[in-house]
Motif scaffolding. Structure first.
Motif, PDB file in Angstrom:
ATOM      1  N   GLY A   1       0.834  -1.194   0.000  1.00 24.86           N
ATOM      2  CA  GLY A   1       0.000   0.000   0.000  1.00 24.86           C
ATOM      3  C   GLY A   1       0.867   1.240   0.000  1.00 24.86           C
ATOM      4  O   GLY A   1       2.080   1.173  -0.227  1.00 24.86           O
TER       5      GLY A   1
ATOM      6  N   GLN B   1       0.822   5.866   4.275  1.00 25.58           N
ATOM      7  CA  GLN B   1      -0.221   6.123   5.259  1.00 25.58           C
ATOM      8  C   GLN B   1      -0.999   4.850   5.581  1.00 25.58           C
ATOM      9  O   GLN B   1      -1.293   4.555   6.745  1.00 25.58           O
ATOM     10  N   GLU B   2      -1.309   4.082   4.545  1.00 27.35           N
ATOM     11  CA  GLU B   2      -2.040   2.833   4.760  1.00 27.35           C
ATOM     12  C   GLU B   2      -1.236   1.863   5.624  1.00 27.35           C
ATOM     13  O   GLU B   2      -1.776   1.215   6.529  1.00 27.35           O
TER      14      GLU B   2
ATOM     15  N   ASN C   1      -0.947   2.477   9.384  1.00 24.47           N
ATOM     16  CA  ASN C   1      -2.167   2.140  10.118  1.00 24.47           C
ATOM     17  C   ASN C   1      -2.438   0.633  10.152  1.00 24.47           C
ATOM     18  O   ASN C   1      -3.461   0.201  10.675  1.00 24.47           O
ATOM     19  N   ASP C   2      -1.526  -0.155   9.587  1.00 23.34           N
ATOM     20  CA  ASP C   2      -1.690  -1.603   9.530  1.00 23.34           C
ATOM     21  C   ASP C   2      -1.007  -2.225  10.752  1.00 23.34           C
ATOM     22  O   ASP C   2       0.216  -2.140  10.901  1.00 23.34           O
TER      23      ASP C   2
END
Length: 252
Positions: free
Chosen positions: A231, A234-235, A238-239
């Motif tokens: 991703g 940012q993605e 947040n994982d």
């Protein structure tokens, strides 16, 4: 999105060493015209993956395609001729040649005249204008007559990128381009990578997460030889899986 949007793809890419699986069923897709980062903790298989892509290692299983062409069985030199070129983690330039001479050698290789290295200076002069243009592109105009041995570390890495660009690659693989650099050099090389990405695709292994966040359009996270997540930055921040495996540890 069509298959033509992807310049490099792997399918089930696997490499085993005496029973140890270093790269395990990696499916990687790099979009044309992007900067794609490959990150992960030490031992995740990033450099092994690079070695497979450029055929310095032979896959145990799986396939590699470049521009839709299966290159799994293609020799390293032929892959470079197709436009897929790797810049190494440790600076790979001739230390006792000047900046101009290093780039001229690379240009000779591109034009199939590698043995001109041993011929008269006038034979090499035909490459001077292009060599100086490439030095200017990477901010080394003032280092044309400086030997690589005398260059600061960051400038030497810029010279390596110039010699790589002399091969006119459509896709550039960068193996830890910021390794061993201070903040000032990191900023210069990051800006250089951004500039040279204007008309080509870049896949890079990089540990510096600030660089990854600033430069990358897409990121693949490897851990224990497998793809953990993909991703944008940012993605991935947040994982939770990525935080536990890599980013959390890096920021701890």
């Amino acid at each position: 999105m069509t298959a033509n949007d992807y310049i490099l793809e792997t399918s089930g890419l696997t490499k085993e060493f005496a029973g140890f699986v270093a790269v395990d069923n990696v499916n990687l897709r790099v979009r044309r015209g992007t900067i794609h980062a490959l990150i992960g903790p030490n031992g995740a298989g990033k450099t092994t993956c690079f070695n497979l892509l450029t055929k310095f290692l032979i896959p145990s299983r799986g396939h590699i395609a470049f521009n839709g062409k299966d290159i799994t069985g293609t020799r390293p030199a032929d892959i470079a001729n197709l436009g897929l070129v790797r810049s190494f983690q440790i600076s790979a330039v001739f230390p006792h040649l000047t900046g101009l001479e290093n780039v001229r050698v690379a240009l000779q290789r591109r034009h199939g005249s590698s043995f001109d290295f041993w011929r008269s200076k006038s034979v090499l002069d035909v490459f001077n204008d292009r060599a100086r243009q490439l030095l200017d592109d990477v901010g080394l105009s003032d280092f044309a007559e400086t030997t690589a041995l005398e260059m600061p570390y960051g400038r030497k890495r810029a010279l390596e990128i110039a010699t790589t660009l002399a091969l006119d690659p459509e896709m550039l693989l960068l193996d830890e381009p910021m390794a061993g650099m201070g903040h000032e050099d990191i900023d210069k090389i990051a800006a250089l990578i951004k500039r040279v990405s204007a008309n080509r695709t870049i896949l890079m292994v990089e540990h510096n997460l600030n660089v990854v966040s600033d430069l990358s359009d897409a990121i693949t996270v490897l851990t224990r030889g497998r793809v953990l997540a993909e991703g944008n930055y940012q993605e991935l921040t947040n994982d939770q899986r990525v935080k536990e495996a890599y980013l959390g540890a890096a920021h701890a």
